[in-house]
Design a protein around this motif. Structure first.
Motif, PDB file in Angstrom:
ATOM      1  N   PHE A 106       0.858  -1.186   0.000  1.00  0.00           N
ATOM      2  CA  PHE A 106       0.000   0.000   0.000  1.00  0.00           C
ATOM      3  C   PHE A 106       0.895   1.237   0.000  1.00  0.00           C
ATOM      4  O   PHE A 106       1.891   1.274   0.720  1.00  0.00           O
ATOM      5  CB  PHE A 106      -0.889   0.027   1.251  1.00  0.00           C
ATOM      6  N   VAL A 107       0.515   2.232  -0.772  1.00  0.00           N
ATOM      7  CA  VAL A 107       1.217   3.512  -0.791  1.00  0.00           C
ATOM      8  C   VAL A 107       0.191   4.592  -0.469  1.00  0.00           C
ATOM      9  O   VAL A 107      -0.850   4.670  -1.121  1.00  0.00           O
ATOM     10  CB  VAL A 107       1.873   3.786  -2.159  1.00  0.00           C
ATOM     11  N   VAL A 108       0.487   5.385   0.560  1.00  0.00           N
ATOM     12  CA  VAL A 108      -0.410   6.467   0.959  1.00  0.00           C
ATOM     13  C   VAL A 108       0.318   7.791   0.704  1.00  0.00           C
ATOM     14  O   VAL A 108       1.423   7.997   1.196  1.00  0.00           O
ATOM     15  CB  VAL A 108      -0.813   6.364   2.443  1.00  0.00           C
ATOM     16  N   LYS A 109      -0.323   8.654  -0.055  1.00  0.00           N
ATOM     17  CA  LYS A 109       0.228   9.980  -0.334  1.00  0.00           C
ATOM     18  C   LYS A 109      -0.563  10.975   0.504  1.00  0.00           C
ATOM     19  O   LYS A 109      -1.731  11.234   0.254  1.00  0.00           O
ATOM     20  CB  LYS A 109       0.163  10.285  -1.825  1.00  0.00           C
ATOM     21  N   HIS A 110       0.109  11.472   1.515  1.00  0.00           N
ATOM     22  CA  HIS A 110      -0.506  12.321   2.526  1.00  0.00           C
ATOM     23  C   HIS A 110      -0.507  13.787   2.094  1.00  0.00           C
ATOM     24  O   HIS A 110      -0.130  14.128   0.977  1.00  0.00           O
ATOM     25  CB  HIS A 110       0.238  12.140   3.852  1.00  0.00           C
ATOM     26  N   SER A 111      -0.888  14.663   2.993  1.00  0.00           N
ATOM     27  CA  SER A 111      -1.037  16.096   2.743  1.00  0.00           C
ATOM     28  C   SER A 111       0.173  16.722   2.053  1.00  0.00           C
ATOM     29  O   SER A 111       0.042  17.443   1.072  1.00  0.00           O
ATOM     30  CB  SER A 111      -1.309  16.810   4.071  1.00  0.00           C
TER      31      SER A 111
END
Length: 171
Positions: A90-95
């Motif tokens: 999983f890759v999460v691209k935050h603020s």
């Protein structure tokens, strides 16, 4: 079947070329984001232009209108991959990945998987995150749904959860 009718050879090959084939020197195929464009739902949205579908649109460059944002009491987001498939990363691209304040990057969150949308298994427990982009690799599991549960939305007093992109890969 080939049959010759004379005294010469059946074929006369002077030149040939091999193409494709995925040989040992060919680069591996690019990984496929299984969540891209898939149906997404969430507990809430900060504004109509910041809905859950924005986290699977393949972009982080559209400013405030290019993210999922929630100020709900229980901040969660989920994607339906359409069918049970093997997932492992999983890759999460935050603020901060979208150009916003890095202090607004999702601080504490869990990533869960489910084959039926009712029974969930926690696969990732991320705590004290400050990175703009986080990558989480797990042992391969079968999942149709992937859910992000936000426990602490930011590293400061801002109460909004912001995710610009959530990607799911086989490995």
């Amino acid at each position: 079947m080939f049959n010759g009718t004379g005294t010469g050879g059946l074929f006369d090959v002077d030149d040939f070329t091999l193409t494709g084939g995925g040989g040992p020197t060919d680069p591996p195929p690019a990984p496929v984001n299984l969540a891209l464009g898939k149906p997404a739902t969430a507990d809430s949205s900060c504004a109509a232009i910041e809905g859950p579908e924005k986290a699977v649109n393949g972009s982080v460059s559209g400013g405030n209108a290019d993210k999922w944002c929630s100020v709900g009491g229980s901040k969660w987001w989920r994607v339906d991959l359409g069918t049970a498939t093997t997932v492992g990363r999983f890759v999460v691209k935050h603020s901060g990945a979208g150009g916003e304040n890095a202090a607004w990057n999702t601080r504490d969150f869990d990533i869960q998987t489910s084959v039926d949308g009712a029974t969930w298994t926690t696969r990732v427990q991320a705590r004290a995150n400050t990175a703009n982009v986080t990558t989480h690799t797990i042992g391969p599991v079968s999942a149709r749904y992937v859910r992000l549960n936000v426990l602490a939305p930011t590293s400061n007093t801002d109460m909004a959860a912001r995710v610009y992109e959530f990607e799911v890969y086989a490995s």
